[in-house]
Write an enzyme that holds these catalytic residues in place. Structure first.
Site, short mmCIF file in Angstrom:
data_model
loop_
_atom_site.label_atom_id
_atom_site.label_comp_id
_atom_site.label_asym_id
_atom_site.label_seq_id
_atom_site.Cartn_x
_atom_site.Cartn_y
_atom_site.Cartn_z
N GLU A 1 -9.76 -0.30 5.33
CA GLU A 1 -10.17 -0.12 6.53
C GLU A 1 -11.69 -0.48 6.90
O GLU A 1 -12.23 -1.03 6.08
CB GLU A 1 -10.37 1.42 6.41
N ASP B 1 0.91 -1.19 0.04
CA ASP B 1 0.12 0.05 -0.16
C ASP B 1 0.87 1.14 0.19
O ASP B 1 2.11 1.10 -0.13
CB ASP B 1 -0.83 -0.07 1.19
N HIS C 1 -7.28 -2.83 10.43
CA HIS C 1 -7.13 -2.82 9.07
C HIS C 1 -6.14 -3.72 8.71
O HIS C 1 -5.24 -4.01 9.36
CB HIS C 1 -6.96 -1.10 8.55
N ASN D 1 -6.96 -0.37 14.34
CA ASN D 1 -8.31 -0.61 14.54
C ASN D 1 -8.50 -1.89 13.35
O ASN D 1 -9.92 -1.97 12.87
CB ASN D 1 -9.01 0.58 13.58
#
Length: 233
Positions: free
Chosen positions: A141, A65, A136, A134
């Site tokens: 996400e 990414d 991800h 979180n």
């Protein structure tokens, strides 16, 4: 998913680097997807220390990414990180490496370029991942829906609070990322998790409940995932 705990960060990085080296010795033309961030940094350092055990000339790498917007030489980009910690130290040549361009003019065309590469030369043999606070995976996400393929992702506040985003010192909003299907088509996945700040999200992952609001939970659907973790870090 197989979970293996280590007593220290040093042991985690040393053992996982040996696992990666064994895989690369068994597949000298492997396509490796490389994550960035705190989780794999120490392991990459170990790989470099042991590089005499790795035959790199046939290996291929793809970037997992990238932040969208800053120039490629910005010290907060995933590009800068991978060049400094992995690619240059291992003497990986440009033709062995495919990467998102962080400041690409057309995001749709950029996503199509990476997707087409995976279609032609994939699937990924070894995918190295970290776990976001979180939940991800890459820039996939938490949301009501997840994207299967390469896409432009709107980043959450948790991702924008990452140390690399702060180093970038750029008005970030989006990230370019492989999709969940791209990741799940990998032949083998290594998930690295370290530090007490990841304990809560790791505990959620351990429940085995699968939810788009915990993208990492989709790794339970893959038959060959190893999660190496330590609460130290």
């Amino acid at each position: 998913m197989v979970f293996i705990q280590y007593d220290s960060l040093e042991e985690l990085n040393d053992k996982v680097s040996d696992v990666v080296i064994d895989d690369l010795q068994n597949n000298k033309t492997a396509l490796i997807c490389a994550a960035t961030g705190n989780s794999p940094t120490g392991m990459y350092k170990k790989l470099v220390e042991k590089k005499d055990r790795i035959e790199v000339k046939g290996l291929r790498f793809v970037k997992l990414d990238e932040w969208y917007g800053p120039p490629m030489d910005n010290p907060g980009t995933c590009e800068y990180y991978l060049q400094q910690h992995l690619l240059q130290p291992l003497n990986i040549q440009p033709e062995q490496y495919v990467a998102f361009v962080s400041d690409a003019h057309g995001t749709r065309e950029e996503c199509e370029r990476i997707q087409n590469y995976l279609i032609e030369y994939g699937p990924i043999d070894l995918c190295i991942l970290g776990l976001g606070k979180n939940g991800h995976i890459a820039f996939n996400e938490p949301d009501a829906e997840l994207h299967a393929g390469v896409h432009l992702s709107q980043l959450t506040p948790e991702s924008l609070a990452h140390g690399m985003a702060k180093i970038a010192n750029f008005d970030l909003e989006y990230g370019l990322t492989l999709g969940m299907a791209d990741i799940l088509q990998s032949k083998k996945i290594i998930l690295m998790v370290n530090g007490p700040h990841k304990r809560d999200i790791l505990n959620r992952l351990l429940t085995t409940n699968i939810s788009t609001y915990l993208p990492a939970s989709f790794l339970w659907l893959h038959p060959n995932v190893y999660c190496y973790y330590t609460e130290k870090g």
